[in-house]
Design an enzyme around this catalytic site. Structure first.
Site, PDB file in Angstrom:
ATOM      1  N   CYS A  23       0.633  -1.339  -0.117  1.00 32.65           N
ATOM      2  CA  CYS A  23       0.128   0.168   0.135  1.00 32.65           C
ATOM      3  C   CYS A  23       0.889   1.244  -0.031  1.00 32.65           C
ATOM      4  O   CYS A  23       1.680   1.517   0.915  1.00 32.65           O
ATOM      5  CB  CYS A  23      -1.030  -0.042   1.306  1.00 32.65           C
ATOM      6  N   CYS A  26       0.110   3.889   2.810  1.00 34.76           N
ATOM      7  CA  CYS A  26       0.798   2.944   4.206  1.00 34.76           C
ATOM      8  C   CYS A  26       2.482   3.320   4.268  1.00 34.76           C
ATOM      9  O   CYS A  26       2.737   3.741   5.130  1.00 34.76           O
ATOM     10  CB  CYS A  26       0.452   1.567   4.221  1.00 34.76           C
TER      11      CYS A  26
END
Length: 98
Positions: A23, A26
């Site tokens: 991600c 993230c």
């Protein structure tokens, strides 16, 4: 799992970052969380949980997107949000529940 439960039952706030290695947002959160950790020192705990490796835990807390940030205190969810947040915002939130 029991270790996680012990951590979130703490009387000091615990910020949990539910993330995934693949991600992009993230990855942006990692240095932000490092800044927050430096600012709050021992007054709060910061934990990262990989949703792919901890699917049961992610399901338990209904994590549907990553990153999802949840602040726990005394075992209760005090705040949750998805997406990237600034270090200042997270620091203020943690102090609010300290």
């Amino acid at each position: 799992m029991s270790e996680f439960t012990d951590i979130i039952k703490s009387s000091k706030p615990t910020l949990v970052d539910f993330y995934a290695t693949w991600c992009g947002p993230c990855k942006m959160m990692h240095p932000i969380l490092e800044q927050v950790k430096e600012k709050v020192n021992e007054s709060a705990t910061i934990v990262k949980i990989d949703v792919d490796k901890n699917q049961d835990l992610s399901a338990q807390f209904r994590v549907q997107s990553v990153p999802t940030l949840i602040i726990f205190k005394d075992g209760e969810v005090k705040w949750r949000a998805a997406g990237v947040h600034t270090a200042d915002d997270l620091e203020k939130k943690l102090k609010e529940f300290a």
